[in-house]
Design a protein around this motif. Sequence first.
Motif, mmCIF file in Angstrom:
data_model
loop_
_atom_site.group_PDB
_atom_site.id
_atom_site.type_symbol
_atom_site.label_atom_id
_atom_site.label_comp_id
_atom_site.label_asym_id
_atom_site.label_seq_id
_atom_site.Cartn_x
_atom_site.Cartn_y
_atom_site.Cartn_z
ATOM 1 N N PHE A 336 0.852 -1.191 0.000
ATOM 2 C CA PHE A 336 0.000 0.000 0.000
ATOM 3 C C PHE A 336 0.886 1.239 0.000
ATOM 4 O O PHE A 336 1.955 1.241 0.620
ATOM 5 C CB PHE A 336 -0.884 0.030 1.254
ATOM 6 N N ILE A 337 0.433 2.271 -0.685
ATOM 7 C CA ILE A 337 1.174 3.532 -0.694
ATOM 8 C C ILE A 337 0.566 4.453 0.358
ATOM 9 O O ILE A 337 -0.594 4.856 0.250
ATOM 10 C CB ILE A 337 1.111 4.200 -2.089
ATOM 11 N N SER A 338 1.364 4.753 1.369
ATOM 12 C CA SER A 338 0.872 5.576 2.467
ATOM 13 C C SER A 338 0.557 6.993 2.000
ATOM 14 O O SER A 338 1.285 7.581 1.206
ATOM 15 C CB SER A 338 1.918 5.621 3.574
ATOM 16 N N TYR A 339 -0.567 7.530 2.533
ATOM 17 C CA TYR A 339 -0.918 8.914 2.213
ATOM 18 C C TYR A 339 0.088 9.906 2.806
ATOM 19 O O TYR A 339 0.074 11.085 2.465
ATOM 20 C CB TYR A 339 -2.333 9.239 2.707
ATOM 21 N N GLU A 340 0.957 9.404 3.715
ATOM 22 C CA GLU A 340 1.970 10.301 4.263
ATOM 23 C C GLU A 340 2.907 10.834 3.175
ATOM 24 O O GLU A 340 3.503 11.887 3.315
ATOM 25 C CB GLU A 340 2.777 9.586 5.354
ATOM 26 N N TRP A 341 3.005 10.082 2.069
ATOM 27 C CA TRP A 341 3.867 10.524 0.973
ATOM 28 C C TRP A 341 3.247 11.683 0.185
ATOM 29 O O TRP A 341 3.905 12.302 -0.643
ATOM 30 C CB TRP A 341 4.152 9.366 0.005
ATOM 31 N N ALA A 342 1.979 11.959 0.433
ATOM 32 C CA ALA A 342 1.281 13.006 -0.337
ATOM 33 C C ALA A 342 2.004 14.350 -0.246
ATOM 34 O O ALA A 342 2.006 15.129 -1.200
ATOM 35 C CB ALA A 342 -0.160 13.146 0.156
ATOM 36 N N LYS A 343 2.643 14.595 0.901
ATOM 37 C CA LYS A 343 3.301 15.906 1.079
ATOM 38 C C LYS A 343 4.437 16.117 0.082
ATOM 39 O O LYS A 343 4.827 17.247 -0.210
ATOM 40 C CB LYS A 343 3.799 16.063 2.522
ATOM 41 N N ASN A 344 4.957 14.989 -0.472
ATOM 42 C CA ASN A 344 6.075 15.112 -1.424
ATOM 43 C C ASN A 344 5.646 15.163 -2.887
ATOM 44 O O ASN A 344 6.478 15.201 -3.777
ATOM 45 C CB ASN A 344 7.031 13.925 -1.266
ATOM 46 N N ILE A 345 4.336 15.122 -3.139
ATOM 47 C CA ILE A 345 3.873 15.169 -4.539
ATOM 48 C C ILE A 345 4.379 16.464 -5.169
ATOM 49 O O ILE A 345 4.217 17.543 -4.607
ATOM 50 C CB ILE A 345 2.324 15.125 -4.599
ATOM 51 N N ARG A 346 4.975 16.311 -6.343
ATOM 52 C CA ARG A 346 5.633 17.494 -6.931
ATOM 53 C C ARG A 346 4.719 18.288 -7.857
ATOM 54 O O ARG A 346 4.984 19.417 -8.214
ATOM 55 C CB ARG A 346 6.914 17.067 -7.662
#
Length: 349
Positions: A336-346
């Motif tokens: 699963f891809i954690s939504y925590e990574w959303a902050k790094n969306i470029r």
Amino acid sequence: MIDNFKIESEKDDVCPTCEDMRRVETGTRIETVQIRNESVEVDANVQRCTYCGNFFSSGDEDEATIQKAYRKFRERRGLLQPEQIRELREQYGLGQRAFARILGWGEITIHRYEAGSIQDEAHNDTLMLVRDADSFARLYEKNRKTLSRSVSQKVDEHLIPLMRDRQEKYFVEYLASNLNEPADLIISGNRKFDLERFESVILYFCGKLDHVYKTKLNKLLWYYDFITFKHLDRSATGASYVHLPLGPVPDNYDFFLADLIRKGSLEANEIVFDVEKGVTGEWFKAFQKPDLDLFSDEELRFLDQVAKRLGDMGARELSDLSHGEDGYAKTKKGEFISYEWAKNIRLFT
Ligand SMILES: [Zn+2]
């Protein structure tokens, strides 16, 4: 009564009272028909002799008046109309006698109802019940030995797709209501999976953009949910995304797509890219408007932005773009891809 008479035309005809040719007025008047101790008023077609003043009507006209009153009566009591009974029977591929047998009724009962007799309340309850394929199937199982082999084969042919449709519908509803419960920040973005929102986003993209291929749709959904989470701390649909070779894909996504197609809201079109290698692709077109009232103004703004920024990109380009995002790069296949990574969306920075 005479006050109610609305004259429509005049002609020369035999008056049954005078027993002679007379000038006769043709028209309608309100008549009261007694049905099961109830008075039903209907417009009846009648004639009046201008010589003796008496009203008369033909047998056909009397029958039509009665049927009109019956329809009104059924409507008032919530009873099925004859054509609804016929449609119900035909839905299961049955003749009138076989249908009556399955219901455990006299052979000509259904024939009488379809011809216009008023069904009794208990029979109507049974008919309403067997509109549901499961209920019909139970009665059918019980009484199928009274049917010939060819008749029961025909019923099976009609019943099986109806049951499958229902089961698929239940399965998707069950799946949707059990996904991401309780809502988990990490995989659902602070929102329990919301089937209506998820379907609306699919219908939005597939209605607004041309030739939305499966891979592309997955990326659009992922970007939309993650960008929404990045700005609002809550995903738009509550979907979880899995790291697959071609990029992030919503969990159990195939079932929800299949359900939209089954309902006729979405159409899938297969395209063959390479006949020899058997390479095919599928693109989708929406046939139903998305329910945008479900979303806040900000959520709608992100939806529009994702469509504008990514809508023209090809699947390959989008796939490459998503591969460069941390959420994808830092997870492994099947995770699963954690939504925590959303902050790094470029995108949109
Ligand atoms: Zn007369």
